[in-house]
Scaffold this motif. Sequence first.
Motif, PDB file in Angstrom:
ATOM      1  N   ALA A 194     -50.795 -51.370 -63.400  1.00  0.00           N
ATOM      2  CA  ALA A 194     -51.611 -51.025 -62.230  1.00  0.00           C
ATOM      3  C   ALA A 194     -52.981 -51.688 -62.317  1.00  0.00           C
ATOM      4  CB  ALA A 194     -51.756 -49.511 -62.118  1.00  0.00           C
ATOM      5  N   ARG A 195     -53.559 -51.689 -63.494  1.00  0.00           N
ATOM      6  CA  ARG A 195     -54.863 -52.326 -63.668  1.00  0.00           C
ATOM      7  C   ARG A 195     -54.763 -53.827 -63.441  1.00  0.00           C
ATOM      8  NH1 ARG A 195     -56.866 -50.911 -69.360  1.00  0.00           N
ATOM      9  NH2 ARG A 195     -58.629 -52.209 -68.682  1.00  0.00           N
ATOM     10  N   ARG A 196     -53.697 -54.444 -63.926  1.00  0.00           N
ATOM     11  CA  ARG A 196     -53.511 -55.882 -63.713  1.00  0.00           C
ATOM     12  C   ARG A 196     -53.312 -56.185 -62.231  1.00  0.00           C
ATOM     13  NH1 ARG A 196     -53.738 -59.285 -67.452  1.00  0.00           N
ATOM     14  NH2 ARG A 196     -53.013 -60.906 -66.001  1.00  0.00           N
ATOM     15  N   LEU A 197     -52.513 -55.388 -61.554  1.00  0.00           N
ATOM     16  CA  LEU A 197     -52.275 -55.610 -60.130  1.00  0.00           C
ATOM     17  C   LEU A 197     -53.536 -55.362 -59.303  1.00  0.00           C
ATOM     18  CD1 LEU A 197     -48.724 -53.995 -59.767  1.00  0.00           C
ATOM     19  CD2 LEU A 197     -49.291 -56.430 -59.699  1.00  0.00           C
ATOM     20  N   ALA A 198     -54.451 -54.585 -59.885  1.00  0.00           N
ATOM     21  CA  ALA A 198     -55.732 -54.333 -59.211  1.00  0.00           C
ATOM     22  C   ALA A 198     -56.745 -55.436 -59.508  1.00  0.00           C
ATOM     23  CB  ALA A 198     -56.289 -52.990 -59.632  1.00  0.00           C
ATOM     24  N   GLY A 199     -56.359 -56.381 -60.393  1.00  0.00           N
ATOM     25  CA  GLY A 199     -57.234 -57.509 -60.683  1.00  0.00           C
ATOM     26  C   GLY A 199     -57.944 -57.459 -62.011  1.00  0.00           C
ATOM     27  N   ALA A 200     -57.698 -56.395 -62.805  1.00  0.00           N
ATOM     28  CA  ALA A 200     -58.358 -56.264 -64.105  1.00  0.00           C
ATOM     29  C   ALA A 200     -57.612 -57.081 -65.170  1.00  0.00           C
ATOM     30  CB  ALA A 200     -58.421 -54.800 -64.526  1.00  0.00           C
ATOM     31  N   ASP A 201     -58.302 -57.414 -66.240  1.00  0.00           N
ATOM     32  CA  ASP A 201     -57.711 -58.162 -67.353  1.00  0.00           C
ATOM     33  C   ASP A 201     -57.198 -57.168 -68.390  1.00  0.00           C
ATOM     34  OD1 ASP A 201     -56.891 -60.089 -69.111  1.00  0.00           O
ATOM     35  OD2 ASP A 201     -58.906 -60.497 -69.903  1.00  0.00           O
ATOM     36  N   ALA A 202     -56.019 -56.610 -68.134  1.00  0.00           N
ATOM     37  CA  ALA A 202     -55.445 -55.596 -69.017  1.00  0.00           C
ATOM     38  C   ALA A 202     -54.186 -56.136 -69.669  1.00  0.00           C
ATOM     39  CB  ALA A 202     -55.125 -54.330 -68.236  1.00  0.00           C
ATOM     40  N   SER A 203     -53.938 -55.719 -70.909  1.00  0.00           N
ATOM     41  CA  SER A 203     -52.747 -56.148 -71.641  1.00  0.00           C
ATOM     42  C   SER A 203     -52.088 -54.957 -72.309  1.00  0.00           C
ATOM     43  CB  SER A 203     -53.098 -57.191 -72.703  1.00  0.00           C
ATOM     44  OG  SER A 203     -53.573 -58.380 -72.108  1.00  0.00           O
ATOM     45  N   TYR A 204     -50.783 -55.042 -72.469  1.00  0.00           N
ATOM     46  CA  TYR A 204     -50.008 -54.014 -73.144  1.00  0.00           C
ATOM     47  C   TYR A 204     -49.605 -54.535 -74.516  1.00  0.00           C
ATOM     48  CZ  TYR A 204     -46.091 -50.858 -74.155  1.00  0.00           C
ATOM     49  OH  TYR A 204     -45.244 -49.955 -74.752  1.00  0.00           O
ATOM     50  N   ARG A 205     -49.978 -53.800 -75.553  1.00  0.00           N
ATOM     51  CA  ARG A 205     -49.717 -54.245 -76.925  1.00  0.00           C
ATOM     52  C   ARG A 205     -48.581 -53.498 -77.610  1.00  0.00           C
ATOM     53  NH1 ARG A 205     -52.330 -59.002 -76.591  1.00  0.00           N
ATOM     54  NH2 ARG A 205     -54.549 -58.769 -76.069  1.00  0.00           N
ATOM     55  N   GLY A 206     -47.934 -52.615 -76.887  1.00  0.00           N
ATOM     56  CA  GLY A 206     -46.896 -51.788 -77.501  1.00  0.00           C
ATOM     57  C   GLY A 206     -47.354 -50.355 -77.610  1.00  0.00           C
ATOM     58  N   SER A 207     -46.424 -49.462 -77.923  1.00  0.00           N
ATOM     59  CA  SER A 207     -46.721 -48.032 -77.979  1.00  0.00           C
ATOM     60  C   SER A 207     -46.389 -47.449 -79.346  1.00  0.00           C
ATOM     61  CB  SER A 207     -45.915 -47.280 -76.914  1.00  0.00           C
ATOM     62  OG  SER A 207     -46.294 -47.658 -75.611  1.00  0.00           O
ATOM     63  N   VAL A 208     -47.168 -46.451 -79.737  1.00  0.00           N
ATOM     64  CA  VAL A 208     -46.832 -45.632 -80.898  1.00  0.00           C
ATOM     65  C   VAL A 208     -45.880 -44.553 -80.407  1.00  0.00           C
ATOM     66  CG1 VAL A 208     -47.688 -44.010 -82.625  1.00  0.00           C
ATOM     67  CG2 VAL A 208     -49.030 -46.045 -82.051  1.00  0.00           C
ATOM     68  N   LEU A 209     -44.668 -44.544 -80.920  1.00  0.00           N
ATOM     69  CA  LEU A 209     -43.669 -43.603 -80.437  1.00  0.00           C
ATOM     70  C   LEU A 209     -43.987 -42.183 -80.882  1.00  0.00           C
ATOM     71  CD1 LEU A 209     -40.273 -45.474 -80.877  1.00  0.00           C
ATOM     72  CD2 LEU A 209     -41.652 -45.190 -78.822  1.00  0.00           C
ATOM     73  N   ALA A 210     -43.850 -41.258 -79.949  1.00  0.00           N
ATOM     74  CA  ALA A 210     -44.029 -39.843 -80.248  1.00  0.00           C
ATOM     75  C   ALA A 210     -42.926 -39.074 -79.542  1.00  0.00           C
ATOM     76  CB  ALA A 210     -45.397 -39.357 -79.780  1.00  0.00           C
ATOM     77  N   THR A 211     -42.411 -38.052 -80.210  1.00  0.00           N
ATOM     78  CA  THR A 211     -41.288 -37.291 -79.667  1.00  0.00           C
ATOM     79  C   THR A 211     -41.599 -35.807 -79.691  1.00  0.00           C
ATOM     80  OG1 THR A 211     -39.697 -38.928 -80.476  1.00  0.00           O
ATOM     81  CG2 THR A 211     -38.845 -36.747 -79.927  1.00  0.00           C
ATOM     82  N   ASN A 212     -41.351 -35.152 -78.559  1.00  0.00           N
ATOM     83  CA  ASN A 212     -41.401 -33.700 -78.468  1.00  0.00           C
ATOM     84  C   ASN A 212     -40.039 -33.211 -78.002  1.00  0.00           C
ATOM     85  OD1 ASN A 212     -44.295 -32.546 -78.823  1.00  0.00           O
ATOM     86  ND2 ASN A 212     -44.575 -34.382 -77.580  1.00  0.00           N
ATOM     87  N   LEU A 213     -39.481 -32.224 -78.695  1.00  0.00           N
ATOM     88  CA  LEU A 213     -38.219 -31.642 -78.260  1.00  0.00           C
ATOM     89  C   LEU A 213     -38.517 -30.549 -77.252  1.00  0.00           C
ATOM     90  CD1 LEU A 213     -35.140 -31.427 -78.527  1.00  0.00           C
ATOM     91  CD2 LEU A 213     -35.481 -29.806 -80.401  1.00  0.00           C
ATOM     92  N   LYS A 214     -37.973 -30.693 -76.034  1.00  0.00           N
ATOM     93  CA  LYS A 214     -38.244 -29.744 -74.958  1.00  0.00           C
ATOM     94  C   LYS A 214     -37.159 -28.673 -74.920  1.00  0.00           C
ATOM     95  CE  LYS A 214     -41.849 -32.019 -73.455  1.00  0.00           C
ATOM     96  NZ  LYS A 214     -41.824 -33.163 -74.363  1.00  0.00           N
ATOM     97  N   VAL A 215     -37.131 -27.831 -75.936  1.00  0.00           N
ATOM     98  CA  VAL A 215     -36.194 -26.723 -76.000  1.00  0.00           C
ATOM     99  C   VAL A 215     -36.984 -25.454 -76.252  1.00  0.00           C
ATOM    100  CG1 VAL A 215     -34.351 -25.674 -77.357  1.00  0.00           C
ATOM    101  CG2 VAL A 215     -34.212 -28.077 -76.757  1.00  0.00           C
ATOM    102  N   SER A 216     -36.811 -24.483 -75.379  1.00  0.00           N
ATOM    103  CA  SER A 216     -37.593 -23.250 -75.451  1.00  0.00           C
ATOM    104  C   SER A 216     -37.462 -22.577 -76.818  1.00  0.00           C
ATOM    105  CB  SER A 216     -37.128 -22.284 -74.363  1.00  0.00           C
ATOM    106  OG  SER A 216     -37.842 -21.079 -74.435  1.00  0.00           O
ATOM    107  N   GLY A 217     -38.604 -22.306 -77.433  1.00  0.00           N
ATOM    108  CA  GLY A 217     -38.610 -21.591 -78.705  1.00  0.00           C
ATOM    109  C   GLY A 217     -38.403 -22.463 -79.921  1.00  0.00           C
ATOM    110  N   VAL A 218     -38.137 -23.761 -79.739  1.00  0.00           N
ATOM    111  CA  VAL A 218     -37.984 -24.688 -80.861  1.00  0.00           C
ATOM    112  C   VAL A 218     -39.027 -25.789 -80.693  1.00  0.00           C
ATOM    113  CG1 VAL A 218     -36.446 -26.250 -82.102  1.00  0.00           C
ATOM    114  CG2 VAL A 218     -35.512 -24.219 -80.977  1.00  0.00           C
ATOM    115  N   ASN A 219     -40.066 -25.742 -81.519  1.00  0.00           N
ATOM    116  CA  ASN A 219     -41.164 -26.687 -81.395  1.00  0.00           C
ATOM    117  C   ASN A 219     -41.044 -27.783 -82.444  1.00  0.00           C
ATOM    118  OD1 ASN A 219     -42.443 -25.124 -79.318  1.00  0.00           O
ATOM    119  ND2 ASN A 219     -43.131 -23.706 -80.902  1.00  0.00           N
TER     120      ASN A 219
END
Length: 403
Positions: free
Chosen positions: A297-322
């Motif tokens: 979105a920032r690039r399409l708006a004209g900004a000089d933005a780059s994506y370098r990859g993501s740090v993976l994070a996982t949450n289990l969405k099960v009630s009562g199990v965190n």
Amino acid sequence: MSEPLIVVGNGMAAARLVEELARCALGRYAIAVIGEEPRLAYNRVLLSALLAEEVGFSDIELKPARWWRDRGVTVRYGMRATAIDPAARSVTLADGQRLAFSKLVLATGSQPIKLGMPGMDRPGVLTFRDVDDVNTIAASKGARVVVIGGGLLGLEAAYGLAKAGAQVTVLHLMDRLMERQLDQRAALLLKRAVEAKGISVRLEAQTARVIGTNRVEAVALKDGSIIPAEAVVMAVGIRPSSELARAAGLKVNRGIVVDDHLETSVNGIHAIGECAEHRGSCYGLVEPGYEQAQVLARRLAGADASYRGSVLATNLKVSGVNVFSAGDFLGATAGADEIVLSDPGVGVYKRLVVADDRLIGGVLFGDTADAPWYLDLIRSRSPIGRWRDDLVFGRALATRAAA
């Protein structure tokens, strides 16, 4: 005059992209969103809660119809894009209509994998990927259901089914649940918590075939075991939906190949979310898709933005199990140390991995309240020296002790 921008796909990454564009480039583009599902974008993370009848569809819908209209976005849902012509800069829809574009974003998501074994074509073999799947699976309430796959999606499906009254057995090929996100200790605690909800779990279970004539009757394992079932839910993984891009001549490996600008091999055509492959990685999680949407979105708006990859994070969405994990939680990095807190009595386990005075990964079970703080430390690579001794006890104690 606004540039025509087409987004193919109406999932969570597409919705976030439009939201970000409305914030930073309102009026610059005439946006059309093409979605194959016959409904507005919704939160797939909550499908297990929808199956368990803890929420209704209105609770998981990301934006109401009025929100899209107020921002001048044309949404064509229930309509499949059938072809892309990069030279003519057009997209063909299933009804034969051709839409011209200046910029095109592919957010086509992914498809569930079905194992290639006998019986997979039987009525009653289901997947768990969208609202239609939930509606189909809901018919199995009270039935015996086998879920093949003990990863994130499989456990969420199993929980929703069990909560809805099904008798559920989870079959998992590996020696522990969620082996890509959890270490042995956390996975053992998770297994116990899942079983406490009335779900049977069988590890190192190799499925041989689905038994049944007119529909599913049982699942046979390679060790000779037979598990009776009226339905089978496949949750063994996903593959990027890249057929449209491949047919248009875009570079495709496992997913649609994009650079750090999230642009494909064709100028002006981009890809984000589960269908995109960046630096050899396809992310099958929501958060990387959101991060890609923000950068694009920032690039399409004209900004000089780059994506370098993501740090993976996982949450289990099960009630009562965190459950939470992020980064190098197994400590594979050279010179890494581990900080472990384990209290089986209250069902709490924390394993933090540090290297070079920085938090690089972690696993939390039971108490995940500080997960956002730990994730921020991992992503920001902030030094932790001043509170390392108290880091495992959480943000409030660590920061107070360091003050």
